[in-house]
Scaffold this active site. Structure first.
Site, PDB file in Angstrom:
ATOM      1  N   GLY A   6      92.860  40.153  85.506  1.00 47.41           N
ATOM      2  CA  GLY A   6      92.697  39.328  84.176  1.00 47.41           C
ATOM      3  C   GLY A   6      92.171  37.917  84.678  1.00 47.41           C
ATOM      4  N   GLY A   9      91.071  35.233  81.906  1.00 45.17           N
ATOM      5  CA  GLY A   9      91.746  34.849  80.911  1.00 45.17           C
ATOM      6  C   GLY A   9      92.037  33.066  81.167  1.00 45.17           C
ATOM      7  CD  GLN A  10      95.881  29.055  78.678  1.00 41.53           C
ATOM      8  OE1 GLN A  10      96.652  29.602  78.323  1.00 41.53           O
ATOM      9  NE2 GLN A  10      95.895  27.699  78.335  1.00 41.53           N
ATOM     10  CG  ASP A  32      88.573  40.141  82.576  1.00 40.76           C
ATOM     11  OD1 ASP A  32      89.634  39.287  82.593  1.00 40.76           O
ATOM     12  OD2 ASP A  32      88.397  40.479  81.660  1.00 40.76           O
ATOM     13  NE  ARG A  34      86.444  41.923  76.188  1.00 42.72           N
ATOM     14  CZ  ARG A  34      87.622  41.430  76.170  1.00 42.72           C
ATOM     15  NH1 ARG A  34      87.798  40.394  77.115  1.00 42.72           N
ATOM     16  NH2 ARG A  34      88.675  41.820  75.449  1.00 42.72           N
ATOM     17  CE1 TYR A 137     103.463  37.485  77.157  1.00 42.07           C
ATOM     18  CE2 TYR A 137     104.808  35.656  76.294  1.00 42.07           C
ATOM     19  CZ  TYR A 137     103.793  36.076  77.385  1.00 42.07           C
ATOM     20  OH  TYR A 137     103.389  35.198  78.185  1.00 42.07           O
ATOM     21  CE  LYS A 141     104.403  38.244  80.797  1.00 43.25           C
ATOM     22  NZ  LYS A 141     103.632  38.576  81.666  1.00 43.25           N
TER      23      LYS A 141
HETATM   24  C1  AKB Z   1     102.596  32.339  74.380  1.00 44.13           C
HETATM   25  O1  AKB Z   1     102.840  31.485  73.728  1.00 44.13           O
HETATM   26  O2  AKB Z   1     102.874  33.633  74.081  1.00 44.13           O
HETATM   27  C2  AKB Z   1     102.543  31.881  75.956  1.00 44.13           C
HETATM   28  C3  AKB Z   1     103.719  31.869  76.715  1.00 44.13           C
HETATM   29  C4  AKB Z   1     104.734  30.832  76.602  1.00 44.13           C
HETATM   30  O3  AKB Z   1     104.096  32.611  77.330  1.00 44.13           O
HETATM   31  N1  AKB Z   1     101.747  30.604  76.007  1.00 44.13           N
END
Ligand code: AKB
Length: 310
Positions: A6, A9-10, A32, A34, A137, A141
């Site tokens: 990755g 990414g940021q 990555d 791409r 998400y 996590k």
């Molecule tokens: C998001 O906003 O999803 C991320 C995070 C806080 O993990 N920046």
């Protein structure tokens, strides 16, 4: 050799840059999904879900450490729930299993403040507390954290993790998170002189300047193994502010800047997250210390973005 998954990414872009500065360009393999035309130094295309290709690269480049950064962030993941779960979980298992099989020695995998939820104490959220995430998400996590700890305790895998707050940098754009407004706002302030925020004015969230986040990541990875007492993921506090406060800070440098508010679906996500984080364990275990506050960060970002836009 260090492998970054990755790298486009940021976090990936800045981590590759910093690690190459520290360890030498040839010691860091950026990957990555791409092709990254502008990336200098060793690079390979890699889909984090392609386990065979990952194994191939680990062998070919004699990889010893992996920073696994590929994930779908909070806002984007809500639009592709099944895929987010698959990407965020399966790819983590591939990397954990490589370490379990003795093929690599060390892993960094980022968790997030998204592991917390509406029943978590919002202020100064402790390391060990209620975790009832409401987003796919956050659920991925949290599950990932449990698996990291499981692999560390049962298979002696050296995996290290940070619960990143919202990350703010000027070198790269975030991709689909709830905290993205705090990056966008600087670009719009310089380009348009105004910004419409998708969170309400008093939405306090924990954030961190990218310089601090990258330093934290590398410091955690370089700390002696015996200091790493938390095998799931470390809280990291950063700086807590609201859209109104970041706007006020920008106005000090760009007096005509104007902000307006049009909260969307991301407001609900923000409301379920902590407003500030207690990171005493990171301070105790690996001497973590933050450097940038809101005004120091804003001044640095605006100074650098001005060069970019003029
Ligand atoms: C998001 O906003 O999803 C991320 C995070 C806080 O993990 N920046």
């Amino acid at each position: 050799m260090i492998l970054i998954i990755g790298a486009g990414g940021q976090v990936g872009r800045e981590l590759v840059e910093k690690l190459r500065e520290k360890k030498g360009k040839e010691q860091v393999l950026a990957t990555d999904i791409r092709a990254l035309e502008d990336m200098e130094g060793p690079f390979e295309e890699l889909n984090a879900l392609d386990k065979d290709r990952l194994h191939e690269l680990v062998e070919q480049y004699q990889v010893t450490e992996i920073y696994h950064l590929a994930a779908l962030l909070s806002a984007n993941a809500e639009k592709q729930v099944k895929f987010a779960w698959e990407l965020n979980m399966d790819s983590l298992f591939y990397v954990l299993d490589l370490a379990k099989e003795g093929k690599i020695k060390k892993i960094f995998w980022p968790s997030s403040i998204a592991v917390f939820g509406p029943n978590t104490p919002r202020e100064n959220t402790p390391q060990h507390t209620v975790t009832d995430p409401t987003t796919v998400y956050g659920i991925s996590k949290l599950a990932g954290e449990r698996w990291c700890e499981y692999y560390a305790k049962n298979y002696d895998v050296d995996v290290r993790s940070i619960r990143y707050p919202g990350l703010i940098g000027y070198k790269s754009m975030p991709g689909g998170g709830t905290t993205d407004y705090a990056v966008d706002i600087y670009h719009q302030a310089l380009k348009e002189g105004k910004y419409e925020c998708f969170l309400s004015e008093n939405s306090y969230l924990p954030m961190m300047y990218m310089e601090d986040a990258i330093r934290a990541t590398i410091e955690l990875m370089e700390a002696p193994a015996e200091n790493i007492k938390i095998k799931s993921s470390y809280n990291l506090g950063g700086i807590s502010f609201s859209p109104q406060e970041i706007a006020a800070e920008i106005k000090k440098i760009i007096p005509d800047f104007e902000i307006s508010y049009a909260p969307d679906f991301r407001q609900k996500i923000a409301d379920s997250w902590p407003s500030s984080i207690d990171d005493q364990d990171a301070q105790n275990d690996w001497n973590w210390e933050i450097e940038y506050d809101l005004s120091k960060m804003s001044a640095d970002i605006i100074k650098n973005l001005r060069k970019h836009y003029t």
